[in-house]
Design a protein around this motif. Sequence first.
Motif, PDB file in Angstrom:
ATOM      1  N   ALA A   1       0.594  -0.951   0.037  1.00 13.22           N
ATOM      2  CA  ALA A   1       0.077   0.073   0.017  1.00 13.22           C
ATOM      3  C   ALA A   1       1.053   1.260  -0.030  1.00 13.22           C
ATOM      4  O   ALA A   1       0.688   2.137  -0.812  1.00 13.22           O
ATOM      5  CB  ALA A   1      -0.976   0.077   1.127  1.00 13.22           C
ATOM      6  N   THR A   2       2.002   1.358   0.704  1.00 10.54           N
ATOM      7  CA  THR A   2       2.851   2.281   0.764  1.00 10.54           C
ATOM      8  C   THR A   2       3.444   2.441  -0.694  1.00 10.54           C
ATOM      9  O   THR A   2       3.520   3.628  -1.116  1.00 10.54           O
ATOM     10  CB  THR A   2       4.021   2.180   1.724  1.00 10.54           C
ATOM     11  N   PHE A   3       3.876   1.498  -1.131  1.00  9.58           N
ATOM     12  CA  PHE A   3       4.369   1.452  -2.656  1.00  9.58           C
ATOM     13  C   PHE A   3       3.490   2.163  -3.561  1.00  9.58           C
ATOM     14  O   PHE A   3       3.726   2.772  -4.463  1.00  9.58           O
ATOM     15  CB  PHE A   3       4.797   0.218  -2.839  1.00  9.58           C
ATOM     16  N   PHE A   4       2.189   1.772  -3.546  1.00 12.31           N
ATOM     17  CA  PHE A   4       1.413   1.994  -4.404  1.00 12.31           C
ATOM     18  C   PHE A   4       1.129   3.524  -4.233  1.00 12.31           C
ATOM     19  O   PHE A   4       1.001   4.324  -5.157  1.00 12.31           O
ATOM     20  CB  PHE A   4      -0.065   1.361  -4.125  1.00 12.31           C
ATOM     21  N   MET A   5       0.853   4.091  -3.058  1.00 14.36           N
ATOM     22  CA  MET A   5       0.610   5.297  -2.725  1.00 14.36           C
ATOM     23  C   MET A   5       1.670   6.278  -2.975  1.00 14.36           C
ATOM     24  O   MET A   5       1.313   7.547  -3.365  1.00 14.36           O
ATOM     25  CB  MET A   5      -0.073   5.594  -1.236  1.00 14.36           C
ATOM     26  N   PHE A   6       3.056   5.982  -2.966  1.00 19.25           N
ATOM     27  CA  PHE A   6       4.047   6.510  -3.007  1.00 19.25           C
ATOM     28  C   PHE A   6       4.516   6.609  -4.687  1.00 19.25           C
ATOM     29  O   PHE A   6       4.887   7.561  -5.242  1.00 19.25           O
ATOM     30  CB  PHE A   6       5.138   6.397  -2.027  1.00 19.25           C
TER      31      PHE A   6
END
Length: 198
Positions: free
Chosen positions: A145-150
């Motif tokens: 989720a962090t990867f996707f959002m950033f």
Amino acid sequence: MNTRKVVFLFFTTMIVGAVGGAIVGIPLRWDAFQGEGFWNFFWGTIWMLGIGAAISIVAQMGYFAYLILHRFALSLFKTAKLWNLVQVLLIAFVFFDLVYLRYIAYADGEPWTAYLLTPTLLLIYALLIAYWKMKETNYTAFIPATFFMFVITTIEWVPALTVQQVNDSEWLWIYLAPLLFANTYQLIALHRIQRSKK
């Protein structure tokens, strides 16, 4: 996911992106909106909603591309731990690029630290949304989720970052806001929609 759920996600994401873009864009362009009476404001608002809706489609393409990439990477790397490590390294690399490459391209006497604020805020936001996703699903969702959002949001943001004319905070945020609204909504809504029985 049946067709009805996919269509529902598509249109609701578009609405969220459009409204989010208008909420951020109208105050940023307030000088242009307040002149020439009601119709200027009305058509300006429609224009901002249209920009937000169009950008939300970019966000949706990015999201479904990431879902495919995620499944492919899990099969390629064999273990989720290795894929998570790759994602963490890519997050760090993209953070560095957001600071350093923009500094090289646009700096006019400012120190490189002047280009730290936006990537830092974006990363903090990504971590907060990833934590929310993790709390609603499970701990394994945090890094993806962090990867996707950033990272994916940054890739979707590239057209605004690479056009010299829009290297001002106003247009950068007008372009980024619908992406953040749409990506946040998609990330949080997908598992809820999948769980629904309708």
